[in-house]
Design an enzyme around this catalytic site. Structure first.
Site, mmCIF file in Angstrom:
data_model
loop_
_atom_site.group_PDB
_atom_site.id
_atom_site.type_symbol
_atom_site.label_atom_id
_atom_site.label_comp_id
_atom_site.label_asym_id
_atom_site.label_seq_id
_atom_site.Cartn_x
_atom_site.Cartn_y
_atom_site.Cartn_z
ATOM 1 N N PHE A 1 75.174 49.751 -9.106
ATOM 2 C CA PHE A 1 76.213 48.659 -9.581
ATOM 3 C C PHE A 1 77.206 48.461 -8.261
ATOM 4 C CE2 PHE A 1 74.992 50.955 -13.209
ATOM 5 C CZ PHE A 1 74.728 50.063 -14.193
ATOM 6 N N GLY A 2 77.075 48.917 -7.219
ATOM 7 C CA GLY A 2 77.783 48.426 -5.991
ATOM 8 C C GLY A 2 77.579 49.470 -4.720
ATOM 9 N N GLY B 1 75.135 52.657 -5.275
ATOM 10 C CA GLY B 1 74.427 53.083 -6.541
ATOM 11 C C GLY B 1 74.048 51.658 -6.947
ATOM 12 N N GLY C 1 78.734 55.591 -0.236
ATOM 13 C CA GLY C 1 77.626 55.830 -1.002
ATOM 14 C C GLY C 1 77.410 54.513 -1.687
ATOM 15 N N ASP D 1 77.895 60.742 -17.921
ATOM 16 C CA ASP D 1 77.010 60.959 -16.702
ATOM 17 C C ASP D 1 77.766 62.206 -15.920
ATOM 18 O OD1 ASP D 1 74.781 60.894 -14.928
ATOM 19 O OD2 ASP D 1 75.579 59.249 -13.772
#
Length: 674
Positions: free
Chosen positions: A363-364, A361, A359, A482
C-alpha cells in the site's frame, strides 16, 4: 555544458524551457535551479571556461589544482592553486534587511583523486571553497591549503568558507586524514576524522572519491557526504554543522577549489567531475532572454502555453473540487493531528530519496524524515508513509479510516503525528522508532544479545497492554488483524509500540470479511493467522489473541512461528514443538538458547503456557485480553494448558456470522519504521 531546470511549487506557474538554435528562454518559476555539469575536463575546450590561479591547470581530463607532472619531485614542492567557476552566485536575498534575507540552497557534487606515489609523504590538502573574488593569496602553499597565508589566516575580511580534505597533520589538526569546515582560516571550525569510516583521502593506490557538499539555506545546515566513485550516496553525512553563510561570505561569491603541497609533503590534487546545483532566490526570478529569433520564441510560447493552460484548467476543475471537500472534512475532525505541507515532507525525506527508505508494502512506502521546526534549529525524526493505493479515490472510506486512527492514544501504540493530502497524494506522519522492529532484533544477521530477558518480557507485556486498549478500553472495539513481530516497533529504550495499523475502517461484524476489504484475498502471515480465519475470512478479537500467542512464543523461543523445527526425525511447527515439550514436562527447554541461563524460570514458564493458551485451535477457548494482561502482571496464575494440542473444529458459519458488537478492522499496511 550548462543546463537549466525548474523546480516547481504547488502554486500555478508556467515554465517553458526552449532550446532553439542555441537559444534558451525560461519564465519565472517559483524556484529556478541553475546547474552546470562536467563529467570530464578537456584542456583545449575548457580552459577558457574556468579561472585558473597559481599553479592550477586543466590537464589529463581533470582540474589540476597543483602541478600534475610526475617527472621530478621538486616540481611539486611548496605549490598552491585555485580553480573557480568565473561567474559569482547570489547566496542570499537581503530584502532590505540582511538578517531576514533568504539563503540559497546548493549542492556541489565532485569526484576527486588525491594521488601520491608510495614513496611520497601525502600533503598538504585540498578544499572546496566559497570565496569573494577570483584571486589566490601569495605564499598559500604548505599548511595554508591555497586558502590563506601566515598574514591573512583568521582575518574576517577573507570572507571564505571552505570544506577541507586535509592530508598533513598540523598542531591544530586531529590527524592527517580528516575533513573540516573552515571559516576564514585553515584552523577548522569543525573536524571529522575519516579513518573510522574506512576512507583515506590520499591512499598509495589512486582512488576516486565522490563528494557531495550540500547546503540547506532554510535550515542553515552544511553537510558533507563522501564515498568511492560508483557507490551510492551514503545515507548519513560525514560532517554536519550549522552555519549562516550571510555572516561569513559576500552576498555574491565564487565557487571553486583550492589545494597546496608542502615540503616534503606532496600529492596530485585532481578534480575529475564537477556539478553544481544552485537555487535562484525569489528576488532574482524573472524572464531571462537569449534571443536569436523573436518570432520563433513567441510562436513556441503561445503553443506550449496554450497546452499547459488547457491541461491545468482540466485538472483544476476536477481535482481541486474533490481535494477541497476532503481537506475541509479532515480539518473539521475534532482532535485532528497536525497538517503538514507536502513540500515540507518532501524536504524532510530528501525528496523521498532511496537512502531514507525504511520499508515498502503493498500500500505504499515508508521513509525516514527529519523535520526542521519553525523558529529554531531543532529537528524531529519521523516516519513518513506515502500512501500508494489506487483506490484512495474512495474518499468516504478514507474519511472513516482516519476518523478512527487519529483518536488512538496509548503509550504502546505508534503515534500518528500528522497527515498531508495534496493533489490526490496522501501521506501519514508517525513517530520514528529508532530501534526498528522486533523481528530484526530476534532474527537479524548479527544477533548481539540486545534483547535480554527483561526486555523481552517487557515487550510482551507492552503488546498485551496495547491489545487490551484496542479490544476493551477504546470507545469502539478495534481489531488489529495483522499482529506479528515485524509490526511491533521498539522505541529508543526498547519499549514495544504496536504499529502497522494502516487506515482503520469502521465496520460492523457482518461486514468484516477480508474479501469485502478488497485486499486481494486473505492477508496475513503464516504462523500468526488463526485457523478459523481461513474458513470465515473474518478478523475477530479472538484471531488477534491467536496472533498474540504466536508473538509470545516467537519472543521467548527466538524462532519464527512459521519455521520448521526438527526433533526426533520429525518436523514440527513452533507451536507444535512447544506443545510437545509441554507434554513431556520440559517446556522451559523451548527458551531461546542464545539467552543461556540468563532468564527467569517462572516467567519463562508463564509466557510459554500463555502462548500455548492463546494458540488454542478453538477461538472460544483462548483467554480474553483482560486475562492476558492479568497473567502477564502475575496477578493471575499461568493458564491451564492440556498436555495434547486439541484438534481444530470449524464452527458453523451461522454462529460465526451472528453480529454481537461493532468493531473496527484495520487493514495491513507496510511497517512504519525500519
Amino acid at each position: 555544458m550548462i543546463t537549466m531546470k525548474p523546480k516547481m511549487g504547488r502554486n500555478w506557474v508556467i515554465f517553458l524551457l526552449l532550446v532553439t538554435s542555441g537559444v534558451v528562454m525560461a519564465s519565472a518559476a517559483e524556484v529556478l535551479v541553475t546547474q552546470f555539469s562536467y563529467n570530464e575536463f578537456n584542456e583545449e575546450r575548457d580552459t577558457g571556461s574556468f579561472k585558473l590561479l597559481g599553479q592550477a591547470s586543466i590537464d589529463g581530463g581533470a582540474l589540476q589544482l597543483t602541478p600534475d607532472t610526475s617527472n621530478d619531485d621538486y616540481i611539486f614542492i611548496n605549490k598552491s592553486g585555485r580553480i573557480f567557476w568565473p561567474k559569482p552566485f547570489k547566496l542570499w536575498d537581503s530584502n532590505g534587511d540582511e538578517e531576514d534575507g533568504n539563503l540559497a540552497s546548493f549542492v556541489s557534487f565532485f569526484v576527486i583523486n588525491i594521488y601520491r606515489q608510495p614513496s611520497w609523504n601525502a600533503g598538504e590538502g585540498f578544499a572546496f571553497v566559497i570565496a569573494p573574488n577570483l584571486t589566490i593569496p601569495e605564499a598559500s602553499h604548505g599548511q595554508w591549503l591555497g586558502l590563506t597565508n601566515a598574514t591573512t589566516d583568521g582575518d574576517r575580511t577573507n570572507q571564505i568558507v571552505a570544506v577541507e580534505f586535509d592530508t598533513e597533520k598540523q598542531d591544530f589538526d586531529p590527524d592527517d586524514n580528516h575533513i573540516g569546515l573552515n571559516i576564514n582560516s585553515v584552523r577548522s571550525y569543525t573536524t571529522v576524522s575519516l579513518t573510522p569510516s574506512g576512507i583515506e583521502i590520499s591512499p598509495e593506490e589512486g582512488t576516486n572519491y565522490s563528494v557531495w557538499v550540500q547546503y540547506d539555506g532554510q535550515a542553515k545546515v552544511m553537510e558533507v557526504y563522501m564515498g568511492k566513485e560508483g557507490d551510492p550516496k551514503p545515507s548519513s553525512p560525514l560532517l554536519r554543522d550549522t552555519i549562516d553563510l550571510k555572516h561569513y561570505v559576500k552576498q555574491e561569491s565564487y565557487f571553486g577549489f583550492a589545494a597546496s603541497t608542502g615540503y616534503p609533503a606532496i600529492q596530485l590534487n585532481c578534480v575529475l567531475k564537477w556539478k553544481l546545483d544552485m537555487e535562484i532566490l525569489p528576488g532574482d526570478k524573472g524572464f531571462m532572454w537569449w534571443l536569436l529569433s523573436i518570432p520563433a520564441v513567441i510562436l513556441i510560447l503561445v503553443v506550449v502555453g496554450g497546452i499547459v493552460y488547457l491541461n491545468y484548467k482540466k485538472r483544476r476543475e476536477g481535482g481541486n473540487r474533490e481535494e477541497g471537500n476532503v481537506l475541509g472534512d479532515l480539518r473539521r475532525l475534532t482532535g485532528m493531528p497536525r497538517e503538514f505541507r507536502y513540500k515540507d515532507l518532501k524536504k524532510a525525506t530528501k525528496n523521498f530519496d532511496e537512502s531514507t527508505k525504511l520499508g515498502q508494502g503493498g500500500f505504499g512506502v515508508v521513509y525516514k524524515g527529519v523535520l526542521q521546526e519553525d523558529g529554531d534549529d531543532s529537528t524531529t525524526e519521523v516516519a513518513v508513509k506515502q500512501f500508494s493505493r489506487d483506490d484512495i479515490k474512495g474518499k468516504g472510506d478514507f474519511m472513516a479510516e482516519l476518523t478512527i486512527i487519529h483518536r488512538l492514544r496509548h503509550k504502546h501504540l505508534v503515534r500518528l503525528v500528522g497527515w498531508c493530502y495534496e493533489k490526490g497524494k496522501l501521506l501519514l506522519v508517525y513517530d520514528f522508532m529508532p530501534n526498528g522492529s522486533l523481528d530484526k532484533h530476534l532474527f537479524g544477521d548479527h544477533y548481539d544479545n540486545t534483547l535480554n530477558w527483561e526486555r523481552r518480557y517487557n515487550i510482551v507485556t507492552g503488546v498485551g497492554s496495547a491489545l487490551l486498549y484496542l479490544h476493551n478500553e477504546f470507545d469502539q472495539k478495534v481489531v488489529h488483524r495483522d499482529l506479528k513481530g515485524s509490526n511491533i516497533m521498539l522505541d529508543s529504550t526498547f519499549n514495544a509500540r504496536l504499529g502497522d495499523f494502516g487506515l482503520a475502517r469502521a465496520l460492523d461484524n457482518d461486514r468484516s470479511s477480508y474479501a469485502e476489504l478488497e485486499l486481494g484475498g486473505f492477508p496475513g502471515t503464516m504462523g500468526y493467522v488463526a485457523p478459523e480465519c481461513f474458513h470465515t475470512q473474518k478478523a475477530t478479537v479472538e484471531s488477534d489473541v491467536y496472533a498474540f500467542g504466536a508473538v509470545v512464543l516467537e519472543v521467548v523461543c527466538g524462532r519464527s512461528p512459521g519455521s520448521e523445527i526438527s526433533y526426533n526425525q520429525r518436523l514440527y511447527s513452533l507451536v507444535d514443538w512447544v506443545w510437545m515439550l509441554h507434554r513431556e514436562g520440559r517446556i522451559v527447554e523451548a527458551v531461546d538458547e542464545r539467552l543461556g541461563n540468563n532468564y527467569v524460570d517462572d516467567e519463562a514458564r508463564r509466557l510459554l503456557l500463555l502462548g500455548l493458551a492463546c494458540s488454542h485451535p478453538s477461538a472460544s477457548e483462548r483467554p480474553a485480553t483482560l486475562a492476558i494482561v492479568q497473567i502477564l502482571s502475575g496477578s493471575v496464575s499461568a493458564p491451564h494448558v492440556p498436555p495434547f494440542k486439541p484438534a481444530f473444529t470449524w464452527a458453523s458459519m451461522a454462529s460465526l456470522t451472528t453480529p454481537t458488537t461493532t468493531s473496527i478492522i484495520l487493514p495491513s499496511i507496510a511497517s512504519l519504521s525500519p
